[in-house]
Each structure stands twice: as C-alpha cells, then as structure tokens.
Design an enzyme around this catalytic site. Sequence first.
Site, short mmCIF file in Angstrom:
data_model
loop_
_atom_site.label_atom_id
_atom_site.label_comp_id
_atom_site.label_asym_id
_atom_site.label_seq_id
_atom_site.Cartn_x
_atom_site.Cartn_y
_atom_site.Cartn_z
N GLU A 149 10.52 9.06 -15.18
CA GLU A 149 10.87 10.40 -14.89
C GLU A 149 11.66 10.55 -13.73
OE1 GLU A 149 7.41 9.98 -17.72
OE2 GLU A 149 7.89 9.13 -15.91
N SER A 174 1.18 3.74 -3.16
CA SER A 174 0.43 4.84 -4.12
C SER A 174 -0.78 5.32 -3.60
CB SER A 174 0.52 4.69 -5.59
OG SER A 174 1.65 4.19 -6.11
N GLY A 209 0.80 -1.18 0.05
CA GLY A 209 0.04 0.11 0.09
C GLY A 209 0.86 1.17 0.05
N SER A 260 -1.86 -3.53 -6.27
CA SER A 260 -1.84 -4.84 -6.84
C SER A 260 -2.04 -5.98 -6.07
CB SER A 260 -0.50 -5.14 -7.59
OG SER A 260 -0.06 -3.92 -8.52
N GLU A 309 13.46 -4.17 -4.66
CA GLU A 309 12.59 -4.46 -6.07
C GLU A 309 13.55 -4.03 -7.22
OE1 GLU A 309 8.42 -3.27 -8.19
OE2 GLU A 309 9.25 -1.83 -6.78
#
Length: 391
Positions: free
Chosen positions: A375, A131, A129, A163, A248
């Site tokens: 970005e 975003s 959890g 997800s 990750e």
Amino acid sequence: MRLTFDDDVEAFRAEFAAFLEANLPAEAEAAERSRSTGHLPEWARRWQRLQFDTGWLLPGNPPEFGGRNATVVQQFVHLQELSRRRIFHSFNPQGVGIIAASLLSFGTEEQKHRWAVPILRAEITAALGMSEPGAGSDLASLRTRAVLDGDHFIVNGQKVWTSGAHDADVLLTFVRTDPDAPKHKGISVLLIPTSTPGVTRRPFAAFTGPEDKDFNEVFFEDVRVPAENLVGPLNQGWRVANGSLGHERTLMWLGDAERMGDLLRDFHPSTPLDKDWYATLVMDRQALNLLGSAALARAARGDTDVPALSVLKVLGSEASQKALERALEAAGPDGLTHPTTTAPYYHMSYDDAFASWFHRYARSFGGTIAGGTSEIQRTIIAERVLGLPRR
C-alpha cells in the site's frame, strides 16, 4: 539493452563461485538450525566470519568491513550466485543487511568498529526496532520516547514484530526525542543492548506454526542508554530510516525473481499443470528481471531511482505470492505437509526453513509487508512516478 556482463564481472563471479565450492559448510556440520533471525549456531558464525575475512560477506564494502570495494554490478552477481544455490550468507540478515549497513552509512568511526564490525563478523547479532502498535507502515507515528538526561537517554515504550529480538545482542531502535516536532521530524536512532535493565523481549508464534517464533514484542521501561549510542544527528532519525530501508530494498527484487525461478523448478503437482498459470509465472519473472536489470544499470551509473524500486517491490512480492497461491491450490492436500524442494536444508535461509507449499505461501505475505508495504509502495508510485496529486 545488453543483458550480459563484461569479462571482469564474469571473472568476479567465477572467483566467488570457486570460493563457495571450496568452503561451503558440510551438511553434517550444519545440522543445527537457526532458531530465529537473531540466533547464529556456531557453524553459521564460522561461515559468516570466513566470508568477512575473505571479503565475500558484503563485497561492496571496503576490506575492513567485510568486502572488496566491488561495483554495483559485481554485488548483483554475488547475490545472484547465492540465490541460485539457495545459500544464505548470514542467518542474521537484518543485522548484516540493514543494521550494520546503516551504521556504516550514518555511524561514527567508533560505532562502526564497536558495533558494525562485530555484527558483520558474527560475534554479536542485531535486531531492528522500528514497528510499534499503531506505527507499522506509518513509522513516523511511533511513540517510544527517549528523553536526554545528562549523558544518557531514558527510553520508555514498546516495539512489535521485532524479528529475532529474543536472541539478538543489540537493537537498532527508532525513538521520539522531540514530541513537539512534526511527526517526520523529532525521531532519533539509538543502539540499545538487549541486556540493558528495563528491556523485556517476548517472542510470539506466527500463524505458520508454534515452531516459527521469530517475531517479538519488546518493552522499554526507564531504560538508560548512553548518549554515545545515538546513531546519526539528534532528531534526524527519519533520514536514517530511509537509508536503512534503502539498504533492504536495493536488490530485494532479485530474491523475488529467484523465488519464482525456484517455483518453476520445484513445482511437481499431482494434477496436470495449468499452462496459463505457468505462462503468467514465466512472464512475471521475465518482466521483473528486465525491470530490475534497468534499475541495476541506473544504479551502476550512480542514479538511485527510489520510485523504480517501489515498482520492483510491488511486482516481485505480489507476483511471487500469487504464483505460490496457485501452486498450493494445484498441490491440493499434499501441499499442507509435503516438502517443496530437495535442496540441502542447511543451504536455505531462515524464511525457507518451513518447506511445505503451505508454509512457503504463508510466509509470502511477509514479502508484501517487510521493507515497506504494498500500500505504501503504491502511494510512492502514484505520487513520484505517475505524478498524481496527494489526494
């Protein structure tokens, strides 16, 4: 640079390859597919548990956490063998690769055994959890609040793009615990069981099709979370976030390199092959492997070069996306429906389960977002590699 491995590493590789050959689930046994990254069919639970018990799930971990104290280079060849065979060691990748790893880095001993071990042994699944609406790439802008009330936190707010949350048992949730602190401070991390009253999960379909329901909105309404579920120090969640994303990103480039290799093997267009496109793909893959090998060598010496990982993240995710776009164009209308590979379906990860060229290209956009957007990675490269001013 010597692009070969020492004898002990090759012996490690051979031992793992023999384990795979002897223990891979039979195709018939693995007929049931995972419906999300938070769902594990029973055969997948057995497969993950076997890897944990034999030390092959995360070889870099100690044996009590599913590993065998493998070196960084040994961990690399372990992932390389999985990628080459298109085998997924867990259908709950964020649970195993990010959440359990974060608990082992920042959690208490009680949290490691109460939460991390069950996640690693596939007894429960976990979702991340992070975003929120308005706080995606800029995680520090999150607004989900947690207020300490005695021996519990009271959580209110919303997450999105979570997800597998609708199938997961627990959420590793980033919350704001000090609203008066600068935005990169005052963030904390809580383990929130999804069965807790006040937690609502709403899965929604991706544009790749109605069957692709992995993303979720998650709402928290006066959710009471035991204070013992705090991961890491209070108001020090930014450090945990960087560690979580570091887990990750460390070898993420290998997946991109193998996907480009898959593309070279799988692409059989009905039109003549574009030699310029093919040459670009070969060179991009080689460049990614060489830069990744250099980063791997530094990691083996104990040097974690975070800016170099940003270079690899941008190169790998964007090169594979461009290559898939060209492949879809060359395949023409057939690319919308025809399978892209004959590899056994059950060997593929959740991300590869939708196997037309269109689906592979569509899902490649996630690669330029997950683990830090292109970005944001370019900002890191500009400031920390090139030394450019912040403005």
